[in-house]
Write a protein that holds these residues in place. Structure first.
Motif, PDB file in Angstrom:
ATOM      1  N   PHE A  52     -15.086  -2.258   1.200  1.00 42.31           N
ATOM      2  CA  PHE A  52     -13.913  -1.795   1.105  1.00 42.31           C
ATOM      3  C   PHE A  52     -13.339  -2.340  -0.448  1.00 42.31           C
ATOM      4  N   GLY A  53     -12.338  -1.757  -1.121  1.00 41.05           N
ATOM      5  CA  GLY A  53     -12.168  -2.168  -2.219  1.00 41.05           C
ATOM      6  C   GLY A  53     -11.216  -3.411  -2.613  1.00 41.05           C
ATOM      7  N   ASN A  55      -8.688  -4.087  -4.133  1.00 43.91           N
ATOM      8  CA  ASN A  55      -7.297  -3.786  -4.463  1.00 43.91           C
ATOM      9  C   ASN A  55      -6.913  -3.578  -3.093  1.00 43.91           C
ATOM     10  N   ARG A  56      -7.553  -3.097  -2.084  1.00 40.07           N
ATOM     11  CA  ARG A  56      -7.172  -2.908  -0.861  1.00 40.07           C
ATOM     12  C   ARG A  56      -7.133  -4.169   0.263  1.00 40.07           C
ATOM     13  N   ILE A  57      -8.235  -4.894  -0.059  1.00 39.22           N
ATOM     14  CA  ILE A  57      -8.360  -6.197   0.545  1.00 39.22           C
ATOM     15  C   ILE A  57      -7.155  -6.962   0.269  1.00 39.22           C
ATOM     16  N   SER A  58      -6.785  -7.083  -1.211  1.00 38.12           N
ATOM     17  CA  SER A  58      -5.767  -7.860  -1.707  1.00 38.12           C
ATOM     18  C   SER A  58      -4.255  -7.477  -1.170  1.00 38.12           C
ATOM     19  N   LYS A  59      -4.157  -6.263  -1.022  1.00 39.52           N
ATOM     20  CA  LYS A  59      -2.883  -5.799  -0.401  1.00 39.52           C
ATOM     21  C   LYS A  59      -2.830  -6.175   1.010  1.00 39.52           C
ATOM     22  N   LEU A  60      -3.808  -6.166   1.906  1.00 35.87           N
ATOM     23  CA  LEU A  60      -3.862  -6.889   3.005  1.00 35.87           C
ATOM     24  C   LEU A  60      -3.421  -8.068   3.281  1.00 35.87           C
ATOM     25  N   ASP A 120       2.660   1.778   4.708  1.00 34.07           N
ATOM     26  CA  ASP A 120       1.199   2.114   4.335  1.00 34.07           C
ATOM     27  C   ASP A 120       0.001   1.726   5.215  1.00 34.07           C
ATOM     28  N   LEU A 124      -6.697  -2.022   7.577  1.00 34.55           N
ATOM     29  CA  LEU A 124      -7.675  -1.589   6.725  1.00 34.55           C
ATOM     30  C   LEU A 124      -8.948  -0.691   7.211  1.00 34.55           C
ATOM     31  N   GLY A 127     -13.799   2.352   5.232  1.00 31.82           N
ATOM     32  CA  GLY A 127     -14.675   1.806   4.156  1.00 31.82           C
ATOM     33  C   GLY A 127     -15.687   3.117   4.191  1.00 31.82           C
TER      34      GLY A 127
END
Length: 134
Positions: A52-53, A55-60, A120, A124, A127
């Protein structure tokens, strides 16, 4: 000085342990052995991991009241490349679902029912699976 946590404070930013590479490799090896021996899967059929990237983890993690992530084990139907399919066209594969968690232990799911902008997504997933993308 940090105030000591009460035993009821189960959900906070310091849950989990860092382990050695040897321990991590041993645990993941046991998973692969189990999948191969107990379930009869070939080594190339065992899902070893998902990427998992950041940026996606940070957004979550950036969601309101988020103190951590809960990782759910899930399954979905996929083809040999790890792309989603229907039940009749693919094999049922293990997949991870990551969800933000509040300090009270509840999953962070936004109620978007009836809203024009459905957001959005609340979790998440999807992956890059390994061994297809290692």
């Amino acid at each position: 000085m940090q105030e000591p946590r009460k035993p009821s404070d189960k959900f906070h930013g310091d849950v989990g342990s860092f382990i050695t590479a040897a321990d991590a490799k041993g645990r993941t090896r046991l998973h692969r052995v189990y999948e191969e021996e107990k379930l009869g899967l070939k080594p190339e059929e065992v899902t070893k991991a998902e990427f998992f990237g950041i940026n996606r983890i940070s957004k979550l993690m950036g969601r309101k009241d988020c103190v951590g992530i809960r990782v759910y084990y899930g399954r979905r139907y996929e083809d040999a490349d790890g792309d989603p399919t229907t039940k009749d066209e693919g094999a049922l594969k293990p997949r991870l679902v990551l969800v933000g968690v509040r300090a009270d232990g509840s999953d962070i799911f936004e109620d978007t029912e009836g809203l024009k902008d459905r957001g959005d997504g609340d979790a998440l997933a999807d992956g890059h699976p390994c061994p297809q993308h290692c």
